[in-house]
Design an enzyme around this catalytic site. Structure first.
Site, PDB file in Angstrom:
ATOM      1  N   HIS A 127      35.103  36.545  44.242  1.00 45.36           N
ATOM      2  CA  HIS A 127      35.605  37.316  43.088  1.00 45.36           C
ATOM      3  C   HIS A 127      37.142  37.262  43.075  1.00 45.36           C
ATOM      4  O   HIS A 127      37.755  36.954  42.055  1.00 45.36           O
ATOM      5  CB  HIS A 127      35.159  38.774  43.176  1.00 45.36           C
ATOM      6  CG  HIS A 127      35.888  39.648  42.190  1.00 45.36           C
ATOM      7  ND1 HIS A 127      35.480  39.802  40.891  1.00 45.36           N
ATOM      8  CD2 HIS A 127      37.024  40.372  42.320  1.00 45.36           C
ATOM      9  CE1 HIS A 127      36.341  40.593  40.254  1.00 45.36           C
ATOM     10  NE2 HIS A 127      37.296  40.955  41.100  1.00 45.36           N
ATOM     11  N   HIS A 132      40.416  35.811  40.337  1.00 49.67           N
ATOM     12  CA  HIS A 132      41.774  36.308  40.035  1.00 49.67           C
ATOM     13  C   HIS A 132      42.881  35.282  40.277  1.00 49.67           C
ATOM     14  O   HIS A 132      43.876  35.228  39.545  1.00 49.67           O
ATOM     15  CB  HIS A 132      42.093  37.527  40.920  1.00 49.67           C
ATOM     16  CG  HIS A 132      41.459  38.798  40.477  1.00 49.67           C
ATOM     17  ND1 HIS A 132      41.881  39.531  39.397  1.00 49.67           N
ATOM     18  CD2 HIS A 132      40.415  39.486  40.994  1.00 49.67           C
ATOM     19  CE1 HIS A 132      41.138  40.614  39.276  1.00 49.67           C
ATOM     20  NE2 HIS A 132      40.226  40.618  40.226  1.00 49.67           N
ATOM     21  N   GLU A 173      40.328  42.466  34.664  1.00 48.39           N
ATOM     22  CA  GLU A 173      38.941  42.270  35.115  1.00 48.39           C
ATOM     23  C   GLU A 173      38.015  41.778  33.998  1.00 48.39           C
ATOM     24  O   GLU A 173      37.169  40.916  34.254  1.00 48.39           O
ATOM     25  CB  GLU A 173      38.376  43.570  35.683  1.00 48.39           C
ATOM     26  CG  GLU A 173      39.019  44.025  36.968  1.00 48.39           C
ATOM     27  CD  GLU A 173      38.803  43.083  38.164  1.00 48.39           C
ATOM     28  OE1 GLU A 173      39.318  43.382  39.238  1.00 48.39           O
ATOM     29  OE2 GLU A 173      38.122  42.045  38.027  1.00 48.39           O
ATOM     30  N   SER A 192      33.929  35.434  37.544  1.00 48.63           N
ATOM     31  CA  SER A 192      33.207  35.281  38.821  1.00 48.63           C
ATOM     32  C   SER A 192      31.742  35.719  38.684  1.00 48.63           C
ATOM     33  O   SER A 192      31.014  35.791  39.665  1.00 48.63           O
ATOM     34  CB  SER A 192      33.883  36.128  39.912  1.00 48.63           C
ATOM     35  OG  SER A 192      33.976  37.487  39.501  1.00 48.63           O
TER      36      SER A 192
HETATM   37  N1  HBI Z   1      42.007  46.855  46.593  1.00 45.89           N
HETATM   38  N2  HBI Z   1      41.669  44.834  47.721  1.00 45.89           N
HETATM   39  C1  HBI Z   1      41.682  45.549  46.563  1.00 45.89           C
HETATM   40  N3  HBI Z   1      41.363  44.920  45.416  1.00 45.89           N
HETATM   41  C2  HBI Z   1      41.352  45.589  44.235  1.00 45.89           C
HETATM   42  O1  HBI Z   1      41.057  45.010  43.183  1.00 45.89           O
HETATM   43  C3  HBI Z   1      41.687  46.963  44.227  1.00 45.89           C
HETATM   44  C4  HBI Z   1      42.026  47.582  45.442  1.00 45.89           C
HETATM   45  N4  HBI Z   1      42.328  48.880  45.456  1.00 45.89           N
HETATM   46  C5  HBI Z   1      42.367  49.691  44.265  1.00 45.89           C
HETATM   47  C6  HBI Z   1      41.981  48.942  43.041  1.00 45.89           C
HETATM   48  N5  HBI Z   1      41.683  47.661  43.059  1.00 45.89           N
HETATM   49  C7  HBI Z   1      41.868  49.636  41.721  1.00 45.89           C
HETATM   50  O2  HBI Z   1      41.628  51.023  41.908  1.00 45.89           O
HETATM   51  C8  HBI Z   1      43.140  49.454  40.901  1.00 45.89           C
HETATM   52  O3  HBI Z   1      42.886  49.868  39.579  1.00 45.89           O
HETATM   53  C9  HBI Z   1      44.223  50.244  41.487  1.00 45.89           C
HETATM   54 FE    FE Z   2      38.979  42.211  40.732  1.00 48.03          FE
END
Ligand code: HBI
Ligand code: FE
Length: 288
Positions: A127, A132, A173, A192
């Site tokens: 993913h 991304h 997303e 994904s």
């Molecule tokens: N941490 N590794 C990772 N990947 C994410 O996409 C991610 C995260 N922490 C918080 C988050 N996404 C979402 O809450 C964001 O909107 C901040």
């Molecule tokens: Fe994501």
């Protein structure tokens, strides 16, 4: 007997990063990558935005193996200055925003099991890296991601993260983009996903509405099933420009405004396709 899955170390420093330890991935894990990669690349030409397919190519991704972040980062550094860093799983919001604000994308190191091919809770390396990372090779989209990180750090201070998370959700997303050839996908959650790559463009159920920042920030989203609405941007330039502003006044205005359910159509919406809602209704009946 090699273990089926390599162990993702839990230990990490303050920014939650860990070593990718690419050599420890097993053949089974590389093969799961291959299966996911080939399945998506059979679907995405003609559905994914060109910049995504270009990113996959310039970053040297292939079905043959899980990308080695050392190679990936050499290429990314030369293109937009971004880096991919390995993390054990979701990191706290402030850590996540701090990474993005410094052009580091935190990618889950682990890969899903074969039994999770179609859906898994947390973002795995397929993913994060397949979904991304290719668009981080695009100068405008990667500038948007950096600005989002900086905006996220500011949002933490105001306790409006739930609102800003909607922007990430409905663009990074699950975003769609209008092109001369028609609607295309740029959201990683769709890119994904085998089934949502088709559903988002071809199913009559969801609404598709032109991007409007304030309207989007008022709109709840679903995390457990296909989206009931997709917001459509005209270009990455538009996305960057319309969000490159102080959100303070917007957050103030949102205080007094109603919130919308995902499938709502509201006054002023520029509707591209009005959905039937049939998919969500059928799922609701199933779960009743
Ligand atoms: N941490 N590794 C990772 N990947 C994410 O996409 C991610 C995260 N922490 C918080 C988050 N996404 C979402 O809450 C964001 O909107 C901040
Ligand atoms: Fe994501």
């Amino acid at each position: 007997m090699t273990p089926e899955h390599s162990l993702t170390p839990k230990s990490s420093c303050a920014d939650y990063t860990i070593e990718q330890a690419w050599e420890t991935y097993t053949n089974e894990e590389h093969d799961i990558w291959r299966q996911l990669y080939e399945r998506q690349m059979a679907l995405l030409p003609g559905r994914a935005v060109d910049e995504f397919l270009h990113g996959v190519e310039v970053l040297g991704m292939s079905p043959d193996q899980i990308p080695d972040f050392r190679d990936l980062n050499k290429r990314l550094a030369g293109l937009t200055g971004w880096q991919v860093v390995a993390v054990p799983d979701l990191v706290p919001d402030d850590v996540f925003f701090e990474h993005l604000a410094n052009k580091r994308f935190p990618a889950g190191r682990f890969i899903r099991r074969r039994s999770q091919l179609d859906y898994l809770e947390e973002p795995d390396i397929f993913h994060d890296v397949f979904g991304h990372v290719p668009l981080l090779a695009d100068p405008v989209f990667s500038a948007y991601m950096e600005a989002y990180g900086k905006g996220g750090l500011r949002a933490l201070g105001r306790n409006v993260l739930n609102k800003l998370a909607r922007l990430y959700w409905y663009t990074v997303e699950f975003g769609l983009i209008e092109t001369d050839a028609g609607l295309r996908i740029y959201g990683a959650g769709i890119l994904s996903s085998k089934s949502e790559s088709v559903f988002c463009l071809e199913d009559v159920s969801p609404n598709r509405i032109r991007f409007d920042l304030q309207r989007l920030l008022q709109t709840h989203y679903r995390i457990d099933d296909f989206q009931e609405v997709y917001f459509v941007i005209d270009s990455f330039q538009q996305l960057f420009e319309e969000t490159y502003q102080d959100f303070g006044p917007i957050y103030d205005r949102l205080e007094g405004l109603p919130e919308h359910k995902p499938f709502d159509i509201v006054e002023g919406d520029n509707v591209i396709t009005r959905g039937t809602g049939a998919y969500a209704a059928a799922r609701l009946k199933e779960s009743a």
